[in-house]
Design a protein around this motif. Sequence first.
Motif, PDB file in Angstrom:
ATOM      1  N   VAL A   1       1.082  -1.083  -0.025  1.00  0.00           N
ATOM      2  CA  VAL A   1       0.103  -0.004   0.048  1.00  0.00           C
ATOM      3  C   VAL A   1       0.630   1.382  -0.046  1.00  0.00           C
ATOM      4  CG1 VAL A   1      -1.713   1.090   1.380  1.00  0.00           C
ATOM      5  CG2 VAL A   1      -1.952  -1.163   1.001  1.00  0.00           C
ATOM      6  N   VAL A   2       1.667   1.180   0.745  1.00  0.00           N
ATOM      7  CA  VAL A   2       2.774   2.398   0.912  1.00  0.00           C
ATOM      8  C   VAL A   2       3.358   2.575  -0.565  1.00  0.00           C
ATOM      9  CG1 VAL A   2       4.946   3.341   2.035  1.00  0.00           C
ATOM     10  CG2 VAL A   2       3.175   2.300   3.360  1.00  0.00           C
ATOM     11  N   GLY A   3       3.845   1.428  -1.071  1.00  0.00           N
ATOM     12  CA  GLY A   3       4.597   1.532  -2.355  1.00  0.00           C
ATOM     13  C   GLY A   3       3.731   2.011  -3.423  1.00  0.00           C
ATOM     14  N   LEU A   4       2.085   1.672  -3.594  1.00  0.00           N
ATOM     15  CA  LEU A   4       1.344   2.167  -4.407  1.00  0.00           C
ATOM     16  C   LEU A   4       1.278   3.827  -4.269  1.00  0.00           C
ATOM     17  CD1 LEU A   4      -1.228  -0.611  -4.521  1.00  0.00           C
ATOM     18  CD2 LEU A   4       0.407   0.089  -6.231  1.00  0.00           C
ATOM     19  N   LEU A   5       1.015   4.102  -3.039  1.00  0.00           N
ATOM     20  CA  LEU A   5       0.813   5.550  -2.565  1.00  0.00           C
ATOM     21  C   LEU A   5       1.891   6.432  -3.149  1.00  0.00           C
ATOM     22  CD1 LEU A   5      -0.622   5.321   0.999  1.00  0.00           C
ATOM     23  CD2 LEU A   5      -1.754   5.982  -1.385  1.00  0.00           C
ATOM     24  N   PHE A   6       3.441   5.778  -2.946  1.00  0.00           N
ATOM     25  CA  PHE A   6       4.467   6.630  -3.525  1.00  0.00           C
ATOM     26  C   PHE A   6       4.345   6.735  -4.975  1.00  0.00           C
ATOM     27  CE2 PHE A   6       8.814   6.551  -5.251  1.00  0.00           C
ATOM     28  CZ  PHE A   6       9.329   7.695  -4.511  1.00  0.00           C
ATOM     29  N   ILE A   7       4.082   5.496  -5.562  1.00  0.00           N
ATOM     30  CA  ILE A   7       4.076   5.435  -7.018  1.00  0.00           C
ATOM     31  C   ILE A   7       2.842   6.565  -7.551  1.00  0.00           C
ATOM     32  CG2 ILE A   7       3.310   4.237  -9.035  1.00  0.00           C
ATOM     33  CD1 ILE A   7       4.570   1.547  -7.745  1.00  0.00           C
ATOM     34  N   TYR A   8       1.812   6.756  -6.826  1.00  0.00           N
ATOM     35  CA  TYR A   8       0.852   7.767  -7.355  1.00  0.00           C
ATOM     36  C   TYR A   8       1.420   9.065  -6.952  1.00  0.00           C
ATOM     37  CZ  TYR A   8      -3.332  10.545  -7.219  1.00  0.00           C
ATOM     38  OH  TYR A   8      -4.404  11.342  -7.294  1.00  0.00           O
ATOM     39  N   PHE A   9       2.194   9.335  -5.917  1.00  0.00           N
ATOM     40  CA  PHE A   9       2.575  10.508  -5.621  1.00  0.00           C
ATOM     41  C   PHE A   9       3.735  11.036  -6.722  1.00  0.00           C
ATOM     42  CE2 PHE A   9       5.711  13.356  -3.161  1.00  0.00           C
ATOM     43  CZ  PHE A   9       4.702  14.319  -2.838  1.00  0.00           C
ATOM     44  N   TYR A  10       4.728  10.181  -7.119  1.00  0.00           N
ATOM     45  CA  TYR A  10       5.812  10.260  -7.966  1.00  0.00           C
ATOM     46  C   TYR A  10       5.038  10.891  -9.175  1.00  0.00           C
ATOM     47  CZ  TYR A  10       9.936  10.088 -10.808  1.00  0.00           C
ATOM     48  OH  TYR A  10      10.914  10.537 -11.381  1.00  0.00           O
ATOM     49  N   CYS A  11       4.263   9.749  -9.722  1.00  0.00           N
ATOM     50  CA  CYS A  11       3.649  10.017 -11.181  1.00  0.00           C
ATOM     51  C   CYS A  11       2.756  11.207 -11.165  1.00  0.00           C
ATOM     52  CB  CYS A  11       3.002   8.831 -11.683  1.00  0.00           C
ATOM     53  SG  CYS A  11       4.153   7.463 -11.832  1.00  0.00           S
ATOM     54  N   GLU A  12       2.072  11.618 -10.118  1.00  0.00           N
ATOM     55  CA  GLU A  12       1.136  12.661 -10.260  1.00  0.00           C
ATOM     56  C   GLU A  12       1.660  13.972  -9.895  1.00  0.00           C
ATOM     57  OE1 GLU A  12      -1.878  12.666 -11.883  1.00  0.00           O
ATOM     58  OE2 GLU A  12      -1.533  10.656 -12.211  1.00  0.00           O
TER      59      GLU A  12
ATOM     60  N   GLU B   1       2.953  11.553 -21.922  1.00  0.00           N
ATOM     61  CA  GLU B   1       2.125  10.708 -21.494  1.00  0.00           C
ATOM     62  C   GLU B   1       2.412   9.153 -21.192  1.00  0.00           C
ATOM     63  OE1 GLU B   1      -1.676   9.732 -19.784  1.00  0.00           O
ATOM     64  OE2 GLU B   1      -0.977  11.865 -20.267  1.00  0.00           O
ATOM     65  N   CYS B   2       3.411   8.732 -22.276  1.00  0.00           N
ATOM     66  CA  CYS B   2       3.909   7.437 -22.117  1.00  0.00           C
ATOM     67  C   CYS B   2       4.880   7.356 -21.210  1.00  0.00           C
ATOM     68  CB  CYS B   2       4.278   7.100 -23.841  1.00  0.00           C
ATOM     69  SG  CYS B   2       5.714   8.164 -24.303  1.00  0.00           S
ATOM     70  N   THR B   3       5.529   8.287 -20.837  1.00  0.00           N
ATOM     71  CA  THR B   3       6.485   8.405 -19.788  1.00  0.00           C
ATOM     72  C   THR B   3       6.206   8.339 -18.563  1.00  0.00           C
ATOM     73  OG1 THR B   3       8.169  10.135 -21.011  1.00  0.00           O
ATOM     74  CG2 THR B   3       8.492   9.824 -18.899  1.00  0.00           C
ATOM     75  N   LEU B   4       4.667   8.868 -18.323  1.00  0.00           N
ATOM     76  CA  LEU B   4       4.016   8.729 -17.031  1.00  0.00           C
ATOM     77  C   LEU B   4       3.774   7.345 -16.838  1.00  0.00           C
ATOM     78  CD1 LEU B   4       1.955  11.960 -17.434  1.00  0.00           C
ATOM     79  CD2 LEU B   4       3.813  11.465 -15.817  1.00  0.00           C
ATOM     80  N   GLN B   5       3.059   6.755 -18.009  1.00  0.00           N
ATOM     81  CA  GLN B   5       2.371   5.417 -18.054  1.00  0.00           C
ATOM     82  C   GLN B   5       3.815   4.274 -17.613  1.00  0.00           C
ATOM     83  OE1 GLN B   5       0.571   5.035 -21.682  1.00  0.00           O
ATOM     84  NE2 GLN B   5      -1.213   6.306 -21.041  1.00  0.00           N
ATOM     85  N   ALA B   6       4.915   4.530 -18.537  1.00  0.00           N
ATOM     86  CA  ALA B   6       6.202   3.606 -18.455  1.00  0.00           C
ATOM     87  C   ALA B   6       6.729   3.629 -17.041  1.00  0.00           C
ATOM     88  CB  ALA B   6       6.990   3.958 -19.364  1.00  0.00           C
ATOM     89  N   THR B   7       6.682   4.967 -16.195  1.00  0.00           N
ATOM     90  CA  THR B   7       7.346   5.325 -15.130  1.00  0.00           C
ATOM     91  C   THR B   7       6.373   4.395 -13.925  1.00  0.00           C
ATOM     92  OG1 THR B   7       8.238   7.357 -15.825  1.00  0.00           O
ATOM     93  CG2 THR B   7       7.802   6.690 -13.312  1.00  0.00           C
TER      94      THR B   7
END
Length: 389
Positions: A21-32, A351-357
């Motif tokens: 869960v913490v990892g998913l939150l970090f991924i969201y925070f980084y990408c958004e 957009e592809c960079t966001l998705q690939a990241t």
Amino acid sequence: MAFLFRRWRHKLFFNVIVRFVVGLLFIYFYCEYLIYYVTQVQCEWPALKKEYAQDVTPVYAMVLADTHLLGSRNGHWFDKWRREWQMHRAFQTAMTLHGPEAVFVLGDLFDEGKWCPEKEFNEYVDRFHKLFRVPEGTAMYTVVGNHDIGFHYRITPHLAYRFESKLSAPPVRLVTIKDNHFVLINSMAMEGDGCSLCSRAINEIERIEDILKCSSGSTLCKGNVVLKKYSRPIIMQHYPLYRESDSICTEPDAAPLPDRNSLFEERWDCLSRESTEYLVERLRPRSAFGGHTHHSCVVRHSFVPTADHKIEFTEYTVPSFSWRNRLDPKYYLLTITPEEVRVSKCGLPRECTLQATAVVMLLALLIYLRVYYNRTKNYNQKHLFGKKV
């Protein structure tokens, strides 16, 4: 022992879930959030070539174009929400990192401004100001585009007036910042057919022309309005100046082939040749900025109205700021003095960079959790049973 083993398994499972869960939150925070900082921190204000006295301070301005906020007719609601969120994050990040003194938005703020009724237009304006909110001390100037009020043939006095009144955007406007002069122009008012909107624009251009002449010490000056310090103006408008096509554009983010070689239609894809020559001869710009094409272009103009008089300047076509119009939105940072106009082009994440990241970070998270689970499992089994089971 069995009880301890079950308790340990539950604890391990809980720890894995928490880390996931913490990892998913970090991924969201980084990408958004963070990715906009990572991308834009690489863009800096362009440096001046000359050294100036302490009393000369440059203007730091940001220029963007073609935000095309969706209305109620085009696009899915999720696409509308997604694109507006991206533009909001990118713009607010730019404000935080760069802190410009002025922001110029070169038209097509709205995608459906020419169609929407009054209530929807007011909501449009409110959304624009919320998404592109500028801090105190930063001035925002908007230039009208064809999607805001329509092409010339379908502009009504009501459509023109409501944009002008709500966004402080008359047909032509002279803005002076630290002895640098900007002429903001409604491109659709440069039709040259004598309509009321065009007549207002022509009258104001001629008034500004006289102010510039008086300020430069010209003997042809007719009025008595003088600027504190004369410098050649910078044109800001939605359309590019006249050119046959984008075939002369060599930037990496220019229009793709074969579209780049498609001929422009005057008054539709760019200003007419006559209007361009009129503006150049009247205002003698040192630089010009436009949008409309959604692609980048740098054109070095040289006009020779008379045998002994040459007007040279560079025109920049600003790419769209919206991910709906291009995969790699851009904006410009300008460092301006009365003698120089220095330009930096800043890119936003694709957009592809966001998705690939997001995909790569998710895979890295799953691998980490797998390794963590196996190592923790083996370690605890050794301690519980004295051997690996």
